[in-house]
Design a protein around this motif. Structure first.
Motif, PDB file in Angstrom:
ATOM      1  N   GLN A   1       0.774  -0.939   0.185  1.00  0.00           N
ATOM      2  CA  GLN A   1      -0.096   0.291  -0.097  1.00  0.00           C
ATOM      3  C   GLN A   1       1.157   0.977   0.032  1.00  0.00           C
ATOM      4  O   GLN A   1       0.503   2.272  -0.676  1.00  0.00           O
ATOM      5  CB  GLN A   1      -0.560  -0.036   0.788  1.00  0.00           C
ATOM      6  CG  GLN A   1      -2.422  -1.169   1.227  1.00  0.00           C
ATOM      7  CD  GLN A   1      -2.929  -0.788   2.283  1.00  0.00           C
ATOM      8  OE1 GLN A   1      -3.452  -0.129   2.278  1.00  0.00           O
ATOM      9  NE2 GLN A   1      -2.679  -2.714   2.789  1.00  0.00           N
ATOM     10  N   CYS A   2       1.895   1.297   0.979  1.00  0.00           N
ATOM     11  CA  CYS A   2       2.526   2.655   0.727  1.00  0.00           C
ATOM     12  C   CYS A   2       3.623   2.748  -0.641  1.00  0.00           C
ATOM     13  O   CYS A   2       3.857   3.704  -1.146  1.00  0.00           O
ATOM     14  CB  CYS A   2       3.901   2.493   1.753  1.00  0.00           C
ATOM     15  SG  CYS A   2       3.207   2.206   3.541  1.00  0.00           S
ATOM     16  N   LEU A   3       3.780   1.502  -1.084  1.00  0.00           N
ATOM     17  CA  LEU A   3       4.464   1.442  -2.985  1.00  0.00           C
ATOM     18  C   LEU A   3       3.802   1.790  -3.691  1.00  0.00           C
ATOM     19  O   LEU A   3       4.833   2.769  -4.562  1.00  0.00           O
ATOM     20  CB  LEU A   3       4.973   0.252  -3.562  1.00  0.00           C
ATOM     21  CG  LEU A   3       6.144  -0.180  -2.383  1.00  0.00           C
ATOM     22  CD1 LEU A   3       6.899  -1.832  -2.544  1.00  0.00           C
ATOM     23  CD2 LEU A   3       7.261   0.770  -2.476  1.00  0.00           C
ATOM     24  N   LEU A   4       2.114   2.495  -3.190  1.00  0.00           N
ATOM     25  CA  LEU A   4       1.673   2.832  -4.952  1.00  0.00           C
ATOM     26  C   LEU A   4       2.159   4.257  -4.496  1.00  0.00           C
ATOM     27  O   LEU A   4       1.528   4.984  -5.901  1.00  0.00           O
ATOM     28  CB  LEU A   4       0.594   2.785  -4.050  1.00  0.00           C
ATOM     29  CG  LEU A   4      -0.442   1.269  -3.850  1.00  0.00           C
ATOM     30  CD1 LEU A   4      -2.026   1.314  -3.291  1.00  0.00           C
ATOM     31  CD2 LEU A   4      -0.279   0.842  -5.718  1.00  0.00           C
ATOM     32  N   ALA A   5       2.591   4.526  -3.600  1.00  0.00           N
ATOM     33  CA  ALA A   5       2.834   6.309  -3.649  1.00  0.00           C
ATOM     34  C   ALA A   5       4.163   6.485  -3.667  1.00  0.00           C
ATOM     35  O   ALA A   5       4.899   7.704  -4.385  1.00  0.00           O
ATOM     36  CB  ALA A   5       3.197   6.677  -2.076  1.00  0.00           C
ATOM     37  N   ALA A   6       5.528   5.251  -4.341  1.00  0.00           N
ATOM     38  CA  ALA A   6       6.409   5.296  -5.039  1.00  0.00           C
ATOM     39  C   ALA A   6       6.524   6.053  -6.586  1.00  0.00           C
ATOM     40  O   ALA A   6       7.089   7.086  -6.506  1.00  0.00           O
ATOM     41  CB  ALA A   6       7.212   4.464  -5.370  1.00  0.00           C
ATOM     42  N   GLN A   7       5.781   5.783  -7.182  1.00  0.00           N
ATOM     43  CA  GLN A   7       5.024   6.507  -8.346  1.00  0.00           C
ATOM     44  C   GLN A   7       6.529   5.728  -9.166  1.00  0.00           C
ATOM     45  O   GLN A   7       7.094   7.087 -10.045  1.00  0.00           O
ATOM     46  CB  GLN A   7       5.334   7.853  -8.576  1.00  0.00           C
ATOM     47  CG  GLN A   7       3.771   8.196  -7.485  1.00  0.00           C
ATOM     48  CD  GLN A   7       2.478   8.667  -8.301  1.00  0.00           C
ATOM     49  OE1 GLN A   7       2.460   7.872  -9.361  1.00  0.00           O
ATOM     50  NE2 GLN A   7       1.296   8.505  -7.924  1.00  0.00           N
ATOM     51  N   GLY A   8       7.354   4.906  -8.958  1.00  0.00           N
ATOM     52  CA  GLY A   8       7.974   4.889 -10.010  1.00  0.00           C
ATOM     53  C   GLY A   8      10.307   5.053  -9.591  1.00  0.00           C
ATOM     54  O   GLY A   8      10.925   4.698 -10.249  1.00  0.00           O
ATOM     55  N   ASN A   9       9.644   6.192  -8.269  1.00  0.00           N
ATOM     56  CA  ASN A   9      10.734   6.182  -7.247  1.00  0.00           C
ATOM     57  C   ASN A   9      11.480   5.373  -7.181  1.00  0.00           C
ATOM     58  O   ASN A   9      10.751   4.548  -6.200  1.00  0.00           O
ATOM     59  CB  ASN A   9      10.606   7.613  -6.432  1.00  0.00           C
ATOM     60  CG  ASN A   9      10.851   9.038  -7.359  1.00  0.00           C
ATOM     61  OD1 ASN A   9      11.628   9.241  -7.583  1.00  0.00           O
ATOM     62  ND2 ASN A   9       9.060   9.326  -6.532  1.00  0.00           N
ATOM     63  N   ALA A  10      12.354   5.370  -6.222  1.00  0.00           N
ATOM     64  CA  ALA A  10      13.386   4.032  -5.597  1.00  0.00           C
ATOM     65  C   ALA A  10      13.379   4.787  -4.393  1.00  0.00           C
ATOM     66  O   ALA A  10      12.524   5.335  -3.817  1.00  0.00           O
ATOM     67  CB  ALA A  10      14.744   4.315  -5.570  1.00  0.00           C
ATOM     68  N   VAL A  11      13.758   3.109  -4.043  1.00  0.00           N
ATOM     69  CA  VAL A  11      12.812   2.485  -2.425  1.00  0.00           C
ATOM     70  C   VAL A  11      14.292   2.212  -1.992  1.00  0.00           C
ATOM     71  O   VAL A  11      15.363   1.799  -1.968  1.00  0.00           O
ATOM     72  CB  VAL A  11      11.929   1.268  -2.000  1.00  0.00           C
ATOM     73  CG1 VAL A  11      11.692   1.384  -0.897  1.00  0.00           C
ATOM     74  CG2 VAL A  11      10.715   2.112  -2.787  1.00  0.00           C
ATOM     75  N   ALA A  12      14.734   3.500  -0.644  1.00  0.00           N
ATOM     76  CA  ALA A  12      15.502   3.031  -0.307  1.00  0.00           C
ATOM     77  C   ALA A  12      15.810   1.283   1.303  1.00  0.00           C
ATOM     78  O   ALA A  12      16.600   1.652   1.195  1.00  0.00           O
ATOM     79  CB  ALA A  12      15.912   4.524   0.562  1.00  0.00           C
TER      80      ALA A  12
END
Ligand code: MG
Length: 387
Positions: free
Chosen positions: A157-168
């Motif tokens: 659910q949180c990753l839906l906010a990533a919009q393609g940006n890298a996750v640290a």
């Protein structure tokens, strides 16, 4: 069009809560197939309430109990786990809720993936034991694996906010289980009854013991590695006794997105079934005014070696996590029968990890071999440790 569901493990904790979600949205979901091992009375009641097409009794000795009762009704009854896989892969199913306990859930999940079904995955052992081949099959057959485990659903659910940006980093929260504040000496003498008193989540016996040892959290690190393609050194575990923050995603700019809610598995189950939509749910809502403080602390890998062992197993990679899972299944069953002590569980896991015939890039056949070998070895170790 209703989404047609097969539930592998319909009488367990996740299975019954899945049916509660369906009960709340009968216009959206339809249960086609239900599968259970032994709880025949519950299975029969579920079959009638949801007017399912198929019922599978995995324990062939108990097939007749269900078949005789269902005969006058228009419900087909099948025996054996082989039927579970075939029915999960059948054309009248859209989503397979994989909620069986343990390694035995792997085969039917693989069949469903090969048939291109959406997999709502609660059976984490599937990815712990066979992460690489299962994820490869999921890509090959375009069968998405949606997490049901609360932490992984939170991250999803949180990753839906990533919009393609890298996750640290990913931050997996852990309740700390019933022994969070116990000394090592006291934990060493803990019984199955002590370990079965989980503070926040009401779950089956196997996962509750796994929570007490923190093997469950270790397995969730492995599960997160495969689901989100994240190296384990970027998966951080933080103890959060209130179980309100279900997990978090940290981005490269230091921003952290968290998913919160009252502990209730029906939310992640429902999100997996309705994704990408959100539906109403008659659960308890968070009341921030009365919530008070949320606390966080580092996990203690000395008192809870299960978590350290999982990082070690996924660090070795290959078939080592499969051996860890197999050893844990055998050791937890022995602990529940009162045959071994609490710390014998990590000790048996550690010995089985060390003794595995290493395969760097295991096929599914290798995984089944490793599971059988590690279970045989763990059973021997149980006899050695038996009190
Ligand atoms: Mg979990």
């Amino acid at each position: 069009m209703k989404r047609r569901i097969a539930i592998l493990g319909s009488t367990g904790s996740i299975g019954t809560q899945t049916l509660d979600v369906v009960r709340q949205h009968p216009d959206l979901f339809e249960v086609e197939t239900i599968v259970a091992n032994n709880s025949t009375d519950v299975l029969i009641a579920q079959a009638r309430e949801f007017r399912v097409g198929n019922v599978v009794v995995c324990n062939k000795d108990r097939y007749r109990e269900v078949a005789d009762v269902m005969q006058p009704e228009d419900i087909k009854v099948w025996a054996g786990i082989e039927s579970a896989g075939a029915l999960a892969a059948a054309s009248n199913v859209d989503i397979v809720v994989a909620a069986m306990v343990g390694f035995s859930g792997l085969r039917p999940v693989v069949e469903a993936i090969r048939a291109g079904k959406i997999i709502a995955l609660a059976n984490k052992e599937t990815l712990v034991a066979a992460g690489a081949p299962v994820m490869a099959l999921s890509r090959q057959h375009q069968a998405p694996i949606l997490p049901v485990d609360s932490e992984h659903s939170a991250i999803f659910q949180c990753l839906l906010a990533a919009q393609g940006n890298a996750v640290a980093r990913l931050h997996l929260t852990a309740s700390g289980g019933p022994f969070r504040c116990w000394s090592r000496e006291k934990i060493a003498a803990a019984t199955a009854a002590d370990a079965l008193k989980h503070p926040n989540w009401n779950m089956g016996a196997k996962i509750t013991i796994d929570s007490a040892t923190m093997v469950n959290k270790g397995f969730e690190v492995i599960e997160a590695k495969w689901l989100f393609d994240m190296e384990p050194d970027r998966i951080n575990v933080v103890v959060h006794p209130e179980s309100v923050v279900h997990s978090m995603v940290e981005f490269e700019d230091g921003a952290v997105i968290a998913q919160l809610g009252c502990p209730d598995m029906r939310q992640p189950i429902q999100f997996a079934l309705s994704f990408p939509d959100r539906l109403t749910l008659n659960n308890k809502k968070l009341d921030f005014a009365t919530l008070g403080s949320l606390s966080f602390e580092a996990p203690d890998m000395e008192r809870f070696p299960g978590l350290r062992l999982a990082y070690e197993a996924i660090g070795h990679g290959g078939n080592v996590p499969c051996a860890m899972n197999a050893a844990d299944e055998v050791a937890v069953a022995a602990f529940l029968r009162g045959e071994i002590g609490f710390y014998d569980i990590p000790s048996i896991i550690s010995d089985c990890i060390a003794g595995v015939n290493f395969v760097a890039d295991p096929s599914l056949d290798d995984i089944f071999d490793t599971d059988a070998e590690a279970k045989a070895r763990a059973s021997e170790l149980v006899r050695k440790h038996s009190r």
